[in-house]
Write an enzyme that holds these catalytic residues in place. Sequence first.
Site, PDB file in Angstrom:
ATOM      1  N   ARG A  91       0.771  14.779  13.316  1.00 12.29           N
ATOM      2  CA  ARG A  91       1.554  14.430  12.115  1.00 12.29           C
ATOM      3  C   ARG A  91       1.737  15.662  11.241  1.00 12.29           C
ATOM      4  O   ARG A  91       1.036  15.850  10.247  1.00 12.29           O
ATOM      5  CB  ARG A  91       0.850  13.309  11.339  1.00 12.29           C
ATOM      6  CG  ARG A  91       0.799  12.020  12.127  1.00 12.29           C
ATOM      7  CD  ARG A  91       0.055  10.938  11.397  1.00 12.29           C
ATOM      8  NE  ARG A  91       0.765  10.417  10.247  1.00 12.29           N
ATOM      9  CZ  ARG A  91       0.245   9.525   9.409  1.00 12.29           C
ATOM     10  NH1 ARG A  91      -0.980   9.074   9.597  1.00 12.29           N
ATOM     11  NH2 ARG A  91       0.940   9.083   8.389  1.00 12.29           N
ATOM     12  N   LYS A 142       0.840  -1.211   0.000  1.00 16.66           N
ATOM     13  CA  LYS A 142       0.000   0.000   0.000  1.00 16.66           C
ATOM     14  C   LYS A 142       0.867   1.249   0.000  1.00 16.66           C
ATOM     15  O   LYS A 142       0.646   2.176  -0.783  1.00 16.66           O
ATOM     16  CB  LYS A 142      -0.900   0.001   1.249  1.00 16.66           C
ATOM     17  CG  LYS A 142      -1.527   1.357   1.561  1.00 16.66           C
ATOM     18  CD  LYS A 142      -2.368   1.341   2.815  1.00 16.66           C
ATOM     19  CE  LYS A 142      -1.648   1.610   4.108  1.00 16.66           C
ATOM     20  NZ  LYS A 142      -1.412   3.027   4.431  1.00 16.66           N
ATOM     21  N   ASP A 187       4.747   0.641  12.025  1.00 17.13           N
ATOM     22  CA  ASP A 187       3.521   0.025  11.498  1.00 17.13           C
ATOM     23  C   ASP A 187       3.354  -1.434  11.932  1.00 17.13           C
ATOM     24  O   ASP A 187       2.348  -2.057  11.609  1.00 17.13           O
ATOM     25  CB  ASP A 187       3.494   0.114   9.960  1.00 17.13           C
ATOM     26  CG  ASP A 187       3.311   1.548   9.478  1.00 17.13           C
ATOM     27  OD1 ASP A 187       2.891   2.398  10.285  1.00 17.13           O
ATOM     28  OD2 ASP A 187       3.594   1.817   8.293  1.00 17.13           O
TER      29      ASP A 187
END
Length: 421
Positions: A122, A22, A308
Amino acid sequence: MYFFEIQGGTRLKGTVKVNGSKNAALPIMAACLLTTEPNRIKSVPDLADVRHLTEVLTKLGVQLQRLPDNTLQIQVQDETQSLTDYDSVRKMRASICVLGPLLARRGYAEVSMPGGCAIGDRPIDLHLRGLRALGAQIELKGGNIIAKCKRLRGAELFLGGPFGSTVLGTANIMCAATLAEGQTIIESAACEPEIVDLGNFLNAMGAKISGLGTPRITIQGVDELGGTEHQIIPDRIEAGTFMVAAAITNGELIIENCRTEHLMAFIDRLRLIGVHIEKDNHAVHVCSARRLNPVDVTTQPYPGFPTDLQAQLMALLTLADGNSIITEKIYPDRFMHVPEMNRMGADLRKEGPTVIVAGVRKLIAAPVMASDLRASAALVLAGMAAEGNTIVRRVYHIDRGYQNIEEKLNSVGAKITRASE
Ligand code: EPU
Protein backbone atom coordinates in the site's frame (compact mmCIF):
# COMPACT_ATOMS: atom_id res chain seq x y z
CA MET A 1 -5.85 -11.94 23.19
CA TYR A 2 -9.57 -12.30 22.50
CA PHE A 3 -11.19 -14.94 20.33
CA PHE A 4 -14.78 -15.62 19.28
CA GLU A 5 -16.53 -18.92 19.69
CA ILE A 6 -19.43 -19.03 17.23
CA GLN A 7 -22.16 -21.60 17.41
CA GLY A 8 -23.22 -21.91 13.80
CA GLY A 9 -26.57 -22.68 12.25
CA THR A 10 -28.79 -20.06 13.89
CA ARG A 11 -31.05 -17.91 11.75
CA LEU A 12 -30.77 -14.15 12.32
CA LYS A 13 -34.01 -12.21 12.74
CA GLY A 14 -34.60 -8.71 14.06
CA THR A 15 -33.35 -5.14 13.78
CA VAL A 16 -29.76 -3.86 13.88
CA LYS A 17 -28.52 -0.29 13.68
CA VAL A 18 -25.47 0.77 11.72
CA ASN A 19 -22.89 3.11 13.29
CA GLY A 20 -21.24 6.15 11.80
CA SER A 21 -18.63 5.37 9.17
CA LYS A 22 -15.11 4.60 10.39
CA ASN A 23 -13.53 5.61 7.11
CA ALA A 24 -15.36 8.94 7.07
CA ALA A 25 -14.67 9.65 10.75
CA LEU A 26 -10.89 9.14 10.57
CA PRO A 27 -10.01 11.80 7.94
CA ILE A 28 -12.63 14.16 9.40
CA MET A 29 -11.00 13.89 12.83
CA ALA A 30 -7.62 14.63 11.22
CA ALA A 31 -9.10 17.60 9.35
CA CYS A 32 -9.81 19.24 12.72
CA LEU A 33 -6.07 20.05 12.73
CA LEU A 34 -6.91 22.75 10.17
CA THR A 35 -8.36 25.17 12.76
CA THR A 36 -7.94 26.11 16.41
CA GLU A 37 -11.70 26.58 16.76
CA PRO A 38 -13.74 23.75 18.33
CA ASN A 39 -15.50 21.12 16.20
CA ARG A 40 -18.34 18.80 17.22
CA ILE A 41 -18.46 15.56 15.26
CA LYS A 42 -21.54 13.41 15.78
CA SER A 43 -21.91 9.64 15.25
CA VAL A 44 -18.22 8.84 15.62
CA PRO A 45 -18.06 5.08 16.22
CA ASP A 46 -16.22 3.92 19.34
CA LEU A 47 -13.66 1.68 17.66
CA ALA A 48 -10.03 0.74 18.17
CA ASP A 49 -9.02 2.75 15.05
CA VAL A 50 -10.83 5.86 16.29
CA ARG A 51 -9.22 5.52 19.74
CA HIS A 52 -5.87 5.12 18.05
CA LEU A 53 -6.27 8.28 15.97
CA THR A 54 -7.40 10.04 19.15
CA GLU A 55 -4.00 9.19 20.68
CA VAL A 56 -2.17 10.36 17.56
CA LEU A 57 -4.04 13.69 17.57
CA THR A 58 -3.52 14.14 21.31
CA LYS A 59 0.24 13.96 20.71
CA LEU A 60 -0.23 16.67 18.08
CA GLY A 61 -1.70 19.06 20.65
CA VAL A 62 -5.39 18.30 20.07
CA GLN A 63 -7.92 17.91 22.86
CA LEU A 64 -10.62 15.33 22.16
CA GLN A 65 -13.56 14.54 24.36
CA ARG A 66 -16.11 11.78 23.71
CA LEU A 67 -19.64 12.49 24.90
CA PRO A 68 -22.01 9.61 25.79
CA ASP A 69 -23.97 10.04 22.52
CA ASN A 70 -20.93 9.26 20.30
CA THR A 71 -20.19 12.95 19.70
CA LEU A 72 -16.53 13.92 19.67
CA GLN A 73 -15.54 17.43 20.68
CA ILE A 74 -12.25 18.26 19.08
CA GLN A 75 -10.10 21.35 19.50
CA VAL A 76 -6.47 22.12 18.81
CA GLN A 77 -4.74 23.56 21.91
CA ASP A 78 -1.10 23.58 20.91
CA GLU A 79 0.38 23.68 17.39
CA THR A 80 4.03 23.10 18.25
CA GLN A 81 4.22 19.29 17.87
CA SER A 82 4.08 17.96 14.30
CA LEU A 83 5.51 14.42 14.62
CA THR A 84 3.58 11.19 14.11
CA ASP A 85 5.97 8.36 14.83
CA TYR A 86 6.46 4.87 13.41
CA ASP A 87 4.63 3.21 16.25
CA SER A 88 1.46 5.18 15.44
CA VAL A 89 1.57 4.54 11.69
CA ARG A 90 2.55 0.90 12.17
CA LYS A 91 -0.54 0.34 14.32
CA MET A 92 -2.83 2.10 11.89
CA ARG A 93 -1.94 3.16 8.37
CA ALA A 94 -4.78 5.68 8.31
CA SER A 95 -2.64 7.82 10.67
CA ILE A 96 -1.18 9.10 7.38
CA CYS A 97 -4.29 11.31 7.04
CA VAL A 98 -2.74 13.86 9.44
CA LEU A 99 -0.07 14.68 6.83
CA GLY A 100 -2.07 17.06 4.60
CA PRO A 101 -3.79 18.98 7.42
CA LEU A 102 -0.55 19.37 9.44
CA LEU A 103 1.39 20.64 6.48
CA ALA A 104 -1.30 23.10 5.39
CA ARG A 105 -1.82 24.58 8.83
CA ARG A 106 1.61 24.32 10.49
CA GLY A 107 3.88 24.39 7.44
CA TYR A 108 5.70 21.34 8.78
CA ALA A 109 4.82 17.68 9.18
CA GLU A 110 6.89 14.68 10.14
CA VAL A 111 5.01 11.43 9.67
CA SER A 112 6.48 7.96 9.61
CA MET A 113 6.36 6.23 6.22
CA PRO A 114 3.87 3.33 6.41
CA GLY A 115 5.39 -0.12 5.93
CA GLY A 116 3.85 -3.39 4.75
CA CYS A 117 0.27 -4.36 5.43
CA ALA A 118 -1.68 -7.62 5.68
CA ILE A 119 -3.82 -6.74 2.65
CA GLY A 120 -0.83 -6.14 0.37
CA ASP A 121 1.46 -3.42 -0.86
CA ARG A 122 0.00 0.00 0.00
CA PRO A 123 2.28 2.77 -1.25
CA ILE A 124 1.67 6.47 -0.56
CA ASP A 125 3.51 7.83 -3.61
CA LEU A 126 0.36 9.59 -4.86
CA HIS A 127 -0.10 11.46 -1.55
CA LEU A 128 3.47 12.73 -1.81
CA ARG A 129 3.21 13.64 -5.50
CA GLY A 130 0.06 15.60 -4.79
CA LEU A 131 1.60 17.53 -1.91
CA ARG A 132 4.72 18.26 -3.98
CA ALA A 133 2.49 19.61 -6.74
CA LEU A 134 1.11 22.07 -4.15
CA GLY A 135 4.66 23.25 -3.46
CA ALA A 136 5.67 21.14 -0.45
CA GLN A 137 9.30 20.11 -0.05
CA ILE A 138 9.38 16.48 0.94
CA GLU A 139 12.27 14.27 2.01
CA LEU A 140 12.55 10.88 3.65
CA LYS A 141 14.78 10.72 6.73
CA GLY A 142 15.11 7.82 9.17
CA GLY A 143 11.90 6.27 7.81
CA ASN A 144 9.98 9.51 8.33
CA ILE A 145 8.43 11.73 5.68
CA ILE A 146 9.46 15.29 6.40
CA ALA A 147 7.24 17.77 4.59
CA LYS A 148 7.72 21.54 4.70
CA CYS A 149 6.23 24.56 3.02
CA LYS A 150 5.71 28.29 3.53
CA ARG A 151 2.19 28.54 2.15
CA LEU A 152 0.97 25.85 -0.24
CA ARG A 153 0.04 27.02 -3.77
CA GLY A 154 -2.97 25.75 -5.67
CA ALA A 155 -2.22 23.54 -8.68
CA GLU A 156 -3.84 21.24 -11.21
CA LEU A 157 -2.90 17.67 -10.48
CA PHE A 158 -3.73 14.13 -11.54
CA LEU A 159 -4.13 11.72 -8.64
CA GLY A 160 -4.80 8.44 -10.46
CA GLY A 161 -2.51 5.45 -9.94
CA PRO A 162 -2.27 1.92 -11.32
CA PHE A 163 -5.33 0.90 -9.26
CA GLY A 164 -7.37 4.01 -9.90
CA SER A 165 -7.98 6.85 -7.47
CA THR A 166 -6.73 6.95 -3.87
CA VAL A 167 -9.16 7.58 -1.01
CA LEU A 168 -6.84 8.85 1.71
CA GLY A 169 -4.58 10.47 -0.93
CA THR A 170 -7.58 12.53 -2.08
CA ALA A 171 -8.37 13.33 1.57
CA ASN A 172 -4.83 14.54 2.23
CA ILE A 173 -4.59 16.70 -0.88
CA MET A 174 -8.10 18.11 -0.47
CA CYS A 175 -7.37 19.10 3.15
CA ALA A 176 -4.02 20.62 2.19
CA ALA A 177 -5.54 22.60 -0.69
CA THR A 178 -8.22 24.23 1.48
CA LEU A 179 -5.62 26.59 2.96
CA ALA A 180 -3.44 26.91 -0.18
CA GLU A 181 -3.15 30.12 -2.12
CA GLY A 182 -5.35 29.96 -5.24
CA GLN A 183 -7.22 27.17 -6.93
CA THR A 184 -6.48 23.45 -6.90
CA ILE A 185 -8.01 20.95 -9.28
CA ILE A 186 -7.70 17.27 -8.40
CA GLU A 187 -8.28 15.11 -11.46
CA SER A 188 -9.00 11.38 -10.89
CA ALA A 189 -10.07 12.17 -7.34
CA ALA A 190 -11.74 9.46 -5.25
CA CYS A 191 -15.57 9.58 -5.48
CA GLU A 192 -16.21 7.54 -2.32
CA PRO A 193 -19.03 8.76 -0.03
CA GLU A 194 -16.43 9.13 2.75
CA ILE A 195 -14.60 11.74 0.64
CA VAL A 196 -17.88 13.55 -0.02
CA ASP A 197 -18.51 13.55 3.74
CA LEU A 198 -15.05 14.98 4.41
CA GLY A 199 -15.59 17.64 1.73
CA ASN A 200 -18.95 18.60 3.23
CA PHE A 201 -17.30 18.91 6.63
CA LEU A 202 -14.51 21.09 5.22
CA ASN A 203 -17.07 23.30 3.43
CA ALA A 204 -18.95 23.70 6.72
CA MET A 205 -15.62 24.86 8.22
CA GLY A 206 -15.44 27.53 5.51
CA ALA A 207 -13.59 25.75 2.70
CA LYS A 208 -14.61 26.25 -0.93
CA ILE A 209 -14.76 22.83 -2.51
CA SER A 210 -16.90 21.82 -5.49
CA GLY A 211 -17.21 18.66 -7.58
CA LEU A 212 -17.45 16.34 -4.57
CA GLY A 213 -18.50 12.83 -5.61
CA THR A 214 -17.01 13.31 -9.08
CA PRO A 215 -13.45 12.56 -10.28
CA ARG A 216 -12.73 16.29 -10.66
CA ILE A 217 -12.67 18.21 -7.39
CA THR A 218 -12.00 21.95 -7.39
CA ILE A 219 -10.78 23.71 -4.25
CA GLN A 220 -10.54 27.46 -3.94
CA GLY A 221 -8.01 28.15 -1.18
CA VAL A 222 -9.08 30.31 1.79
CA ASP A 223 -7.01 32.04 4.49
CA GLU A 224 -8.50 30.21 7.41
CA LEU A 225 -11.09 27.67 8.49
CA GLY A 226 -13.34 27.73 11.55
CA GLY A 227 -15.18 25.27 13.79
CA THR A 228 -18.46 23.56 12.94
CA GLU A 229 -20.80 20.69 13.80
CA HIS A 230 -21.04 17.66 11.56
CA GLN A 231 -22.83 14.32 11.46
CA ILE A 232 -20.83 11.37 10.08
CA ILE A 233 -22.54 9.29 7.36
CA PRO A 234 -23.61 5.70 8.17
CA ASP A 235 -20.95 3.02 7.69
CA ARG A 236 -21.75 1.40 4.33
CA ILE A 237 -19.33 -1.47 4.99
CA GLU A 238 -20.93 -2.33 8.33
CA ALA A 239 -24.35 -2.19 6.62
CA GLY A 240 -23.13 -4.49 3.83
CA THR A 241 -21.71 -6.90 6.40
CA PHE A 242 -25.14 -7.12 8.09
CA MET A 243 -26.78 -7.74 4.71
CA VAL A 244 -24.51 -10.75 4.21
CA ALA A 245 -25.21 -11.85 7.80
CA ALA A 246 -28.94 -11.99 6.99
CA ALA A 247 -28.34 -13.81 3.71
CA ILE A 248 -25.79 -16.36 4.93
CA THR A 249 -27.96 -17.43 7.89
CA ASN A 250 -31.05 -17.60 5.70
CA GLY A 251 -32.39 -14.94 8.02
CA GLU A 252 -34.29 -11.69 7.94
CA LEU A 253 -32.91 -8.38 9.17
CA ILE A 254 -34.07 -4.80 9.27
CA ILE A 255 -30.97 -2.65 9.01
CA GLU A 256 -31.41 0.88 10.34
CA ASN A 257 -29.30 3.91 9.46
CA CYS A 258 -28.33 2.48 6.08
CA ARG A 259 -27.98 4.49 2.90
CA THR A 260 -28.57 2.10 0.04
CA GLU A 261 -27.44 4.70 -2.50
CA HIS A 262 -23.91 4.18 -1.14
CA LEU A 263 -24.12 0.43 -1.79
CA MET A 264 -25.62 0.12 -5.26
CA ALA A 265 -22.92 -2.14 -6.78
CA PHE A 266 -23.00 -4.41 -3.73
CA ILE A 267 -26.81 -4.59 -3.62
CA ASP A 268 -26.86 -5.33 -7.35
CA ARG A 269 -24.70 -8.45 -6.76
CA LEU A 270 -26.75 -9.51 -3.71
CA ARG A 271 -29.97 -9.31 -5.74
CA LEU A 272 -28.43 -11.45 -8.49
CA ILE A 273 -27.48 -13.97 -5.81
CA GLY A 274 -31.15 -14.09 -4.82
CA VAL A 275 -31.16 -11.90 -1.69
CA HIS A 276 -34.27 -9.71 -1.30
CA ILE A 277 -33.50 -6.13 -0.36
CA GLU A 278 -36.14 -3.50 0.15
CA LYS A 279 -35.62 0.08 1.20
CA ASP A 280 -37.87 1.94 3.58
CA ASN A 281 -36.54 5.44 4.37
CA HIS A 282 -33.26 4.90 6.26
CA ALA A 283 -34.01 1.25 7.08
CA VAL A 284 -33.50 -1.68 4.77
CA HIS A 285 -35.23 -5.03 4.91
CA VAL A 286 -33.04 -7.97 3.89
CA CYS A 287 -34.05 -11.61 3.60
CA SER A 288 -32.66 -14.42 1.59
CA ALA A 289 -33.89 -17.13 -0.67
CA ARG A 290 -32.81 -20.62 0.29
CA ARG A 291 -31.00 -21.05 -3.01
CA LEU A 292 -28.04 -18.75 -3.64
CA ASN A 293 -27.04 -18.10 -7.26
CA PRO A 294 -23.35 -17.82 -8.13
CA VAL A 295 -22.15 -14.43 -9.46
CA ASP A 296 -18.96 -12.85 -10.76
CA VAL A 297 -17.59 -9.86 -8.87
CA THR A 298 -14.78 -7.40 -9.57
CA THR A 299 -13.77 -4.86 -6.94
CA GLN A 300 -13.34 -1.30 -8.18
CA PRO A 301 -13.13 2.23 -6.85
CA TYR A 302 -16.54 3.76 -5.98
CA PRO A 303 -19.18 3.48 -7.39
CA GLY A 304 -17.89 -0.01 -8.24
CA PHE A 305 -17.99 -2.98 -5.90
CA PRO A 306 -16.04 -2.11 -2.71
CA THR A 307 -12.92 -4.08 -1.85
CA ASP A 308 -13.95 -3.74 1.81
CA LEU A 309 -16.90 -6.09 1.16
CA GLN A 310 -15.06 -8.61 -1.02
CA ALA A 311 -14.24 -11.07 1.79
CA GLN A 312 -17.78 -10.94 3.22
CA LEU A 313 -19.37 -11.62 -0.19
CA MET A 314 -16.94 -14.49 -0.71
CA ALA A 315 -18.17 -16.06 2.54
CA LEU A 316 -21.71 -15.99 1.11
CA LEU A 317 -20.68 -17.32 -2.30
CA THR A 318 -18.97 -20.36 -0.74
CA LEU A 319 -22.55 -21.63 -0.28
CA ALA A 320 -23.88 -20.71 -3.74
CA ASP A 321 -25.24 -23.24 -6.16
CA GLY A 322 -22.37 -23.17 -8.69
CA ASN A 323 -19.11 -21.39 -9.46
CA SER A 324 -18.42 -17.69 -8.83
CA ILE A 325 -15.37 -15.65 -9.83
CA ILE A 326 -14.07 -12.87 -7.59
CA THR A 327 -11.40 -10.51 -8.93
CA GLU A 328 -9.57 -7.93 -6.79
CA LYS A 329 -8.69 -4.80 -8.75
CA ILE A 330 -7.77 -2.66 -5.70
CA TYR A 331 -5.62 -4.95 -3.55
CA PRO A 332 -4.64 -7.98 -5.68
CA ASP A 333 -3.33 -9.81 -2.59
CA ARG A 334 -6.29 -9.20 -0.29
CA PHE A 335 -7.13 -12.88 0.01
CA MET A 336 -5.78 -13.93 3.42
CA HIS A 337 -9.24 -15.28 4.26
CA VAL A 338 -9.11 -17.84 1.43
CA PRO A 339 -7.05 -20.55 3.16
CA GLU A 340 -9.00 -20.00 6.39
CA MET A 341 -12.36 -20.49 4.65
CA ASN A 342 -10.98 -23.58 2.93
CA ARG A 343 -10.30 -24.96 6.43
CA MET A 344 -14.05 -24.69 6.96
CA GLY A 345 -14.83 -26.80 3.91
CA ALA A 346 -15.10 -24.04 1.31
CA ASP A 347 -13.76 -24.78 -2.16
CA LEU A 348 -11.72 -21.71 -3.12
CA ARG A 349 -8.89 -21.60 -5.62
CA LYS A 350 -6.74 -18.51 -5.97
CA GLU A 351 -5.25 -17.68 -9.38
CA GLY A 352 -3.37 -14.37 -9.19
CA PRO A 353 -5.82 -11.57 -8.29
CA THR A 354 -8.78 -13.89 -8.84
CA VAL A 355 -10.46 -16.52 -6.69
CA ILE A 356 -12.68 -19.20 -8.15
CA VAL A 357 -15.38 -20.05 -5.66
CA ALA A 358 -16.94 -23.46 -6.20
CA GLY A 359 -20.09 -23.48 -4.09
CA VAL A 360 -20.37 -26.24 -1.46
CA ARG A 361 -23.48 -27.57 0.30
CA LYS A 362 -22.28 -26.62 3.78
CA LEU A 363 -19.43 -25.14 5.79
CA ILE A 364 -18.06 -27.02 8.77
CA ALA A 365 -16.77 -25.32 11.92
CA ALA A 366 -13.00 -25.12 12.44
CA PRO A 367 -10.51 -22.98 14.35
CA VAL A 368 -9.48 -20.11 12.05
CA MET A 369 -7.30 -17.04 12.29
CA ALA A 370 -8.32 -13.45 11.48
CA SER A 371 -5.68 -11.62 9.47
CA ASP A 372 -7.22 -8.22 8.80
CA LEU A 373 -10.39 -6.32 9.55
CA ARG A 374 -12.65 -7.38 6.69
CA ALA A 375 -11.23 -10.92 6.50
CA SER A 376 -12.16 -11.41 10.15
CA ALA A 377 -15.71 -10.16 9.50
CA ALA A 378 -15.94 -12.73 6.70
CA LEU A 379 -14.81 -15.52 9.03
CA VAL A 380 -17.46 -14.54 11.59
CA LEU A 381 -20.08 -14.67 8.83
CA ALA A 382 -18.83 -18.08 7.69
CA GLY A 383 -18.85 -19.27 11.32
CA MET A 384 -22.50 -18.26 11.75
CA ALA A 385 -23.44 -20.41 8.75
CA ALA A 386 -21.19 -23.38 9.56
CA GLU A 387 -22.15 -26.62 11.22
CA GLY A 388 -20.62 -26.75 14.72
CA ASN A 389 -18.57 -24.33 16.81
CA THR A 390 -16.08 -22.11 14.98
CA ILE A 391 -13.24 -20.41 16.83
CA VAL A 392 -12.01 -17.14 15.27
CA ARG A 393 -8.69 -16.06 16.75
CA ARG A 394 -7.18 -12.56 16.80
CA VAL A 395 -10.49 -10.71 16.81
CA TYR A 396 -8.67 -7.51 17.69
CA HIS A 397 -8.69 -7.03 13.92
CA ILE A 398 -12.49 -6.92 13.87
CA ASP A 399 -12.59 -4.51 16.83
CA ARG A 400 -10.68 -2.01 14.68
CA GLY A 401 -13.72 -1.46 12.47
CA TYR A 402 -16.90 -2.88 14.05
CA GLN A 403 -18.25 -1.58 17.34
CA ASN A 404 -19.51 -4.47 19.54
CA ILE A 405 -20.13 -6.70 16.56
CA GLU A 406 -20.88 -9.79 18.63
CA GLU A 407 -23.40 -7.89 20.79
CA LYS A 408 -25.19 -6.59 17.72
CA LEU A 409 -25.29 -10.00 16.03
CA ASN A 410 -26.31 -11.77 19.27
CA SER A 411 -29.19 -9.33 19.69
CA VAL A 412 -30.70 -10.74 16.48
CA GLY A 413 -30.09 -14.41 17.24
CA ALA A 414 -26.40 -15.17 16.67
CA LYS A 415 -24.51 -17.20 19.29
CA ILE A 416 -21.10 -15.61 19.58
CA THR A 417 -19.04 -15.64 22.76
CA ARG A 418 -15.97 -13.48 23.28
CA ALA A 419 -13.30 -15.05 25.44
CA SER A 420 -9.61 -14.48 26.05
CA GLU A 421 -6.87 -17.06 25.83
N1 EPU B 1 -2.25 3.46 -4.07
C1 EPU B 1 -1.10 3.78 -4.74
N2 EPU B 1 -0.42 4.91 -4.34
C2 EPU B 1 -0.84 5.69 -3.33
C3 EPU B 1 -2.04 5.37 -2.66
C4 EPU B 1 -2.73 4.24 -3.06
O1 EPU B 1 -0.69 3.08 -5.66
O2 EPU B 1 -0.18 6.69 -3.04
C5 EPU B 1 -3.01 2.26 -4.46
C6 EPU B 1 -3.20 1.27 -3.32
O3 EPU B 1 -2.09 0.43 -3.18
C7 EPU B 1 -4.46 0.56 -3.74
C8 EPU B 1 -5.27 1.65 -4.42
O4 EPU B 1 -4.33 2.67 -4.78
O5 EPU B 1 -4.15 -0.42 -4.70
C9 EPU B 1 -6.35 2.26 -3.56
O6 EPU B 1 -5.81 2.62 -2.28
P1 EPU B 1 -6.36 3.86 -1.45
O7 EPU B 1 -5.30 4.86 -1.31
O8 EPU B 1 -7.66 4.29 -2.02
O9 EPU B 1 -6.60 3.19 0.00
P2 EPU B 1 -6.55 3.96 1.37
O10 EPU B 1 -7.03 5.32 1.17
O11 EPU B 1 -5.23 3.76 2.01
C10 EPU B 1 -9.01 3.44 2.10
C11 EPU B 1 -9.70 2.73 3.22
C12 EPU B 1 -9.52 1.22 3.06
C13 EPU B 1 -10.09 0.81 1.71
C14 EPU B 1 -9.42 1.61 0.58
C15 EPU B 1 -10.00 1.32 -0.78
C16 EPU B 1 -9.59 4.28 5.06
C17 EPU B 1 -9.08 4.58 6.42
N3 EPU B 1 -9.15 3.15 4.49
O12 EPU B 1 -7.63 3.12 2.22
O13 EPU B 1 -10.28 0.63 4.09
O14 EPU B 1 -9.89 -0.57 1.50
O15 EPU B 1 -9.56 3.02 0.85
O16 EPU B 1 -11.35 1.61 -0.82
O17 EPU B 1 -10.41 5.00 4.53
C18 EPU B 1 -10.84 -1.00 5.68
O18 EPU B 1 -11.65 -0.20 6.18
O19 EPU B 1 -10.82 -2.22 5.98
C19 EPU B 1 -9.87 -0.53 4.70
C20 EPU B 1 -8.74 -1.18 4.42
